[in-house]
Design an enzyme around this catalytic site. Structure first.
Site, short mmCIF file in Angstrom:
data_model
loop_
_atom_site.label_atom_id
_atom_site.label_comp_id
_atom_site.label_asym_id
_atom_site.label_seq_id
_atom_site.Cartn_x
_atom_site.Cartn_y
_atom_site.Cartn_z
N TYR A 189 57.57 34.82 26.42
CA TYR A 189 57.34 36.02 27.23
C TYR A 189 57.93 37.27 26.57
CZ TYR A 189 56.08 32.18 30.19
OH TYR A 189 55.49 31.03 30.67
N GLY A 331 64.41 19.64 35.94
CA GLY A 331 63.21 20.33 36.40
C GLY A 331 62.24 19.39 37.07
N ARG A 332 61.45 18.70 36.26
CA ARG A 332 60.39 17.84 36.81
C ARG A 332 60.89 16.85 37.86
NH1 ARG A 332 58.35 16.52 30.92
NH2 ARG A 332 60.60 16.90 30.69
#
Ligand SMILES: Cc1cc2nc3c(=O)[nH]c(=O)nc-3n(C[C@H](O)[C@H](O)[C@H](O)COP(=O)(O)O)c2cc1C
Length: 380
Positions: A189, A331-332
Site C-alpha cells: 500500500y 489472523g486466520r
C-alpha cells in the site's frame, strides 16, 4: 472460562498478561487485522454486524481491527470501512463499545491503498502513489478483482494533505473509542510504495535515498503520534517478498532496517511484523525465513514486538520465552474460532474456515461461527 492449564513442558507464556503502553492485556494473544468486506454500505461505515463480530472475539489480549481507509483518496477495497466521516465514527463507536462491554481492547488500523485502489472505487479519479508506476496487482472493486492501473504521482501538497489525513483519522479513531491505532505500512500500500525503490522513482526529498523513501512513513508516524500519543500509536511493517515490482530486491531489507531502527525514536506502542508468507529461499530475504524475521528485527527495535504468520501455541510460547517477541498475532484462526484464546488454552480442536464466506456479505461465515461452549452443549 476454565483456568488456564500449564503445559508439561513449561509455562504457557502466550497466556500471561502484558502491559502495552497504557493497556493491560490479560494475555499475549493478538487478533490480527482481517479485512472482511462487511462494511458494504454507501457510507463505508461499520454496522451492528461488525460490533457483534468483534465483541465475540474480545477474549484476545488485543484486537487489531481490519484495515480502515483514512480518507476518500486512501479508500480502495470494496466493502472496507473508513474513518473520515461522522457516520463512520458513529459506526465504529458501536464496535468499540461492544468490545469494551465484553471485556476486550481494540485498536484501529489506518490504511491508504495508494496505487492498489482503482478509479471505480474513487469516483473515477486516478489512484495516487509515489510515482506513476503500475503495481501490477489486482484491485478489489464491487464488481470483483480487476487489474490495477497506472497511478498519478502525488504532489508535495498532496503528500502534506495525506500526512494530515492520517492524523485526522487517528483523532477520529480516538473519538470512536479505540484504545489506539496502528499504521499499516506493510504489504503493497501507499507507505510501502514510497519505501520501495521499484515504485518510488521520485527525485524530491521523498525519493532516491533510503532515508528519503522512509520520509513519508516517519512523517505519518510523527503526525499520528502527536494526534493520539506515541504510546497509542503502533506500526505494521517489515520486508516482504511479493509479486511484480514488490519482489524483494537488494534494498528491501536495508530500507526496512533503517525504518524500523528509526521507529525507536518515538516511544511507540508496538511494531507488528509478519514472518515470510512465501518461500524466501534464494531471495534477498533468505535469512529471514521462519523465526529469523523476528530474531533479526528484535535486535533493531526496543519496543513491544508482535510476531505474526502461521503460529501455533508451542511456537508462540517458545518465541516469547526466547525474548524474540512479546506478543503473538493470530489472523486466520480467529475467523472460525471467535473464542480462539479459550480454545488454544484448553487444547481444544479448532474449527475450519469456510473460505467461500470470508470475503462475503452478511452474517454467514462472519458472526455465526459458534464458541466451543455452544458447540459442545449442542453436541451433548
Ligand atoms: C481474510 C484476510 C484479511 C486480511 N486483512 C488484513 C488487513 O486488513 N490488514 C492487515 O494488515 N493484514 C490483513 N491480513 C493479514 C493478517 O493480518 C495476517 O497477517 C495473516 O493472516 C497471517 O497471519 P495468520 O497466519 O495467523 O493468519 C488479512 C489476512 C486474511 C486471511
Amino acid at each position: 472460562m476454565s483456568p488456564i492449564p500449564h503445559s508439561r513442558t513449561g509455562r504457557q507464556r502466550l497466556f500471561e498478561p502484558y502491559r502495552m503502553g497504557p493497556l493491560e492485556l490479560p494475555n499475549r494473544l493478538v487478533m490480527a487485522p482481517l479485512t472482511r468486506m462487511r462494511a458494504d454500505n454507501a457510507q463505508h461505515a461499520p454496522t451492528g454486524l461488525l460490533a457483534e463480530h468483534y465483541a465475540q472475539r474480545a477474549g484476545a489480549g488485543l484486537i487489531v481491527a481490519e484495515a480502515t481507509a483514512i480518507s476518500p483518496d486512501g479508500f480502495g477495497w470494496a466493502g472496507s470501512p473508513g474513518l473520515w466521516s461522522a457516520e463512520q465514527v458513529a459506526g465504529w463507536r458501536q464496535v468499540t463499545d461492544a468490545v469494551h462491554a465484553a471485556g476486550g481492547r481494540i485498536i484501529a488500523q489506518l490504511w491508504h491503498l495508494g496505487s492498489i485502489s482503482h478509479p471505480d472505487l474513487l469516483r473515477g479519479r486516478t489512484p495516487l502513489s509515489a510515482s506513476a508506476v503500475n503495481p501490477l496487482q489486482e484491485s478489489v472493486t464491487a464488481a470483483g478483482r480487476v487489474p490495477t492501473v497506472v497511478p498519478r504521482a502525488m504532489t508535495r501538497a498532496e503528500i502534506r494533505q495525506t500526512v494530515a489525513d492520517y492524523a485526522t483519522a487517528a483523532r477520529n479513531a480516538h473519538d470512536a473509542g479505540f484504545d489506539g491505532v496502528e499504521i499499516l505500512a506493510a504489504y503493497l500500500y501507499l507507505i510501502a510504495q514510497f519505501l520501495n525503490r521499484s515504485t518510488n522513482l521520485r527525485t524530491d526529498e521523498y525519493g532516491g535515498s533510503v532515508e528519503n523513501r522512509a520520509r513519508l512513513l516517519l512523517e505519518v508516524v510523527e503526525s499520528v503520534a502527536e494526534a493520539v500519543g506515541p504510546e497509542r500509536t503502533g506500526v505494521k511493517m517489515g520486508p516482504m517478498h511479493e509479486t511484480g515490482p514488490f519482489e524483494a530486491n537488494d534494498e528491501t531489507l536495508p530500507v526496512s532496517e533503517y525504518a524500523v531502527s528509526r521507529l525507536n525514536d518515538y516511544g511507540l506502542s508496538h511494531l507488528l511484523m509478519m514472518g515470510g508468507t512465501r518461500d524466501l529461499t534464494g531471495t534477498p530475504l533468505d535469512a529471514l525465513a521462519g523465526d529469523g524475521m523476528f530474531r533479526h528485527f528484535r535486535r533493531l527495535y526496543g519496543g513491544t514486538l508482535i510476531a505474526n504468520v502461521d503460529f501455533d501455541v508451542a511456537r508462540a510460547n517458545a518465541l516469547i520465552a526466547s525474548g524474540d517477541a512479546d506478543l503473538i498475532a493470530f489472523g486466520r484462526p480467529f475467523i472460525a474460532n471467535p473464542d480462539l484464546p479459550a480454545r488454544l488454552a484448553a487444547g481444544a480442536p479448532l474449527a475450519e474456515i469456510d473460505w467461500e464466506t470470508v470475503y462475503g456479505s452478511g452474517a454467514r461465515g462472519y458472526s455465526d461461527y459458534p464458541a466451543l461452549e455452544a458447540v459442545t452443549q449442542g453436541a451433548s
